[in-house]
Design a protein around this motif. Structure first.
Motif, PDB file in Angstrom:
ATOM      1  N   GLY A   1       0.847  -1.186   0.000  1.00 48.73           N
ATOM      2  CA  GLY A   1       0.000   0.000   0.000  1.00 48.73           C
ATOM      3  C   GLY A   1       0.878   1.230   0.000  1.00 48.73           C
ATOM      4  O   GLY A   1       2.094   1.098   0.127  1.00 48.73           O
ATOM      5  N   PRO A   2       0.368   2.400  -0.190  1.00 45.55           N
ATOM      6  CA  PRO A   2      -1.058   2.690  -0.288  1.00 45.55           C
ATOM      7  C   PRO A   2      -1.632   2.396  -1.681  1.00 45.55           C
ATOM      8  O   PRO A   2      -0.874   2.251  -2.639  1.00 45.55           O
ATOM      9  N   VAL A   3      -2.964   2.312  -1.726  1.00 43.65           N
ATOM     10  CA  VAL A   3      -3.639   2.328  -3.012  1.00 43.65           C
ATOM     11  C   VAL A   3      -3.549   3.771  -3.494  1.00 43.65           C
ATOM     12  O   VAL A   3      -3.811   4.701  -2.748  1.00 43.65           O
ATOM     13  N   MET A   4      -3.099   3.947  -4.721  1.00 39.82           N
ATOM     14  CA  MET A   4      -2.801   5.307  -5.169  1.00 39.82           C
ATOM     15  C   MET A   4      -2.945   5.440  -6.675  1.00 39.82           C
ATOM     16  O   MET A   4      -2.939   4.462  -7.405  1.00 39.82           O
ATOM     17  N   VAL A   5      -3.035   6.684  -7.099  1.00 33.65           N
ATOM     18  CA  VAL A   5      -2.984   6.978  -8.520  1.00 33.65           C
ATOM     19  C   VAL A   5      -1.513   7.068  -8.884  1.00 33.65           C
ATOM     20  O   VAL A   5      -0.751   7.743  -8.202  1.00 33.65           O
TER      21      VAL A   5
ATOM     22  N   ASP B   1      -5.582   8.042  -3.419  1.00 40.64           N
ATOM     23  CA  ASP B   1      -6.265   7.306  -4.491  1.00 40.64           C
ATOM     24  C   ASP B   1      -7.444   8.083  -5.068  1.00 40.64           C
ATOM     25  O   ASP B   1      -8.283   7.521  -5.760  1.00 40.64           O
TER      26      ASP B   1
END
Lengths: 220, 293
Positions: free
Chosen positions: A11-15, A74
């Protein structure tokens, strides 16, 4: 240890495209916004080393803007953050600085509105994790990932005790704490990382304590 | 809290539990969360990874046009030919590259451990899945096992290209994947550690030299390299091959090598492939400026 959660690694979930340059930058911007306590009207952002050399291609610029607007890493609006900032009347200037810094991914943000101003130095240490290393000229080590309280106070007897007493009363556990002062008896900064977000009523109670000047919080 | 791979393996062996279980229990303790909370948070990351791979196989192109479409090419090749390195290997390569193509295209990904190296762990996971038929729980555990090893690297060395070169980034990612493959395939915690060490050993000295400073060239293809090495090392460890240099010492070597690297080879986009005639030309084409070195 710098990293204490598995989600710092997975992680993180991201663009995309860069966790250091995009997600980390967004978190530095968000930390600055949180500390300022409101949306700034203007921002002057100095970029150093790797941040300065690659920020355009990595979207570090829109990510910092996104953070200042309060976006999470994100947020699908991240890519349009510069345009959204313009629409909201937030004027951002980026400056490539070649001064020497301790960490290759360093940004110095000066943000403000008509009356207030805040200066912060943030570093992006990898995988989207960041540290705030300086606030208004005070050196500190603050991860943007935990809830924290920042207290400007006068360097006097009892100032720290009056704050910790309030935290103890509300059963809020201190994870990390630092006290910095510019000189004996002058302006000082207390930084307290806590385990859970602190309610505004507790902050209000602290504001009324002895020798306390100003309080800000970072929510996580 | 474990600080080294030796400690991690010791806890797993002593309590007779999986590496992933050690990581789950530590996370519950540190964050004061329930097993369900920790597990579902990781499952969300798995969902993001799965979606990124699906998106990549529809074909993506980055904003600059430098990368994209290679994941699809490999899938088509696999359908029409018999890959020399085998279907599983090429599937991992395709899915690892695909994840990074989505990243370069500014799509949504899960950093594992970083965005530039986000392909290795999911790429290998969704490739070995076809052969090992894991349950959803085992797939989530794959991420905890990867995370446990990455946790040690992050706290004892580094996981970003800017700090330690690509050995810290794709090197760590590939090595993390190795360890997780071993656990999913039924290997021991020590075999996971050996697989990790063998992958990282083969990545030592890997420089971070992004062309035009972007996470595209050579990053996308290095995720292919990291994934394939992950599978090879996992197989070696499962075959009983051990790492002569213990895992923690390999991590220490990686740290010292990273420290010795000049900044031009650590994500500044000034050295290595970025400083080739083509690399410089691409930078000029994209940004209208000549390379700094």
């Amino acid at each position: 240890m710098k990293f204490n959660s598995v989600f710092d690694i997975i992680g993180p979930v991201m663009v995309g495209p860069s966790s250091s340059h995009t997600a980390g930058a967004a978190r530095i911007g968000k930390a600055a916004r949180n500390l300022f306590g409101k949306e700034p009207k203007w921002a002057r952002i100095y970029l150093y080393e790797s941040f300065a050399k690659t920020y355009k291609g990595h979207g570090t610029d829109f990510a910092l803007a996104g953070g200042l607007l309060g976006f999470e890493t994100d947020d699908s609006k991240m890519k349009q953050a510069l345009e959204i900032a313009r629409e909201r009347g937030l004027d951002i200037e980026f400056i490539e600085d070649n001064a020497g810094v301790d960490h290759p991914n360093t940004a110095r943000l000066i943000i403000g509105n008509d009356t207030d101003q805040l200066e912060l130095i943030g570093i992006s240490i990898g995988g989207g994790k960041v540290e705030i290393t300086e606030l208004n000229g005070f050196e500190l080590r603050l991860s943007g990932n935990h809830p924290a309280i920042l207290i400007m106070h006068n360097d006097r007897f009892g100032a720290i005790a009056s704050i910790t007493k309030i935290l103890a009363k509300h059963e809020i556990n201190i994870g990390h704490m630092e006290v910095n002062r510019k000189d004996v008896g002058t302006e000082a900064l207390m930084v307290i990382e806590v385990d859970q977000n602190v309610h505004d009523s507790v902050l209000k109670e602290m504001e009324d304590a002895d020798h306390i000047e100003q309080i800000a919080k970072i929510v996580s | 809290m474990f600080r080294t791979v030796a400690e991690l393996v010791e806890v797993a062996e002593k309590e007779n539990i999986l590496i992933s279980e050690v990581m789950i229990r530590q996370e519950m303790e540190v964050k004061e969360k329930t097993r369900e909370e920790v597990f579902s948070e990781m499952e969300k990351n798995l969902d993001v990874m799965e979606k990124a791979i699906e998106d990549s196989l529809k074909g993506v192109v980055s904003v600059t046009g430098l990368t994209g479409g290679d994941a699809v090419k490999v899938q088509e090749y696999m359908k029409e030919n018999t890959p020399l390195s085998g279907n599983l290997m090429m599937d991992a390569v395709s899915k690892a590259m695909g994840t990074n193509e989505v990243n370069a295209a500014m799509g949504t990904i899960c950093a594992t451990p970083t965005a530039g190296s986000a392909g290795c762990v999911p790429g290998t996971l969704f490739a070995v899945k076809n052969q090992l038929n894991p349950s959803r729980e085992q797939m989530v555990r794959y991420l905890f096992t990867s995370g446990a090893f990455g946790f040690v690297v992050a706290n004892n060395a580094f996981i970003s290209g800017a700090a330690g070169g690509c050995q810290a980034e794709v090197g760590s990612a590939g090595a993390m994947a190795s360890a997780a493959i071993v656990e999913m395939a039924g290997g021991t915690p020590q075999q996971s550690a050996d697989a990790f060490a063998m992958t990282l050993k083969n990545m030592l000295g890997l420089v971070c030299d992004p062309v035009a400073g972007l996470v595209e060239v050579p990053c996308v293809k290095r995720n292919a390299g990291g994934s394939s090495l992950a599978i090879v090392s996992a197989d070696m460890a499962l075959a009983g091959v051990t790492s002569t240099i213990p895992c923690d010492e390999v991590i220490g070597a990686m740290y010292r090598i990273g420290k010795q690297m000049p900044s031009s080879l650590r994500e500044t986009g000034e050295g290595g492939l970025a400083d080739t005639p083509t690399g410089r030309l691409l930078k000029q084409k994209l940004f209208g400026i000549t390379s700094g070195s």
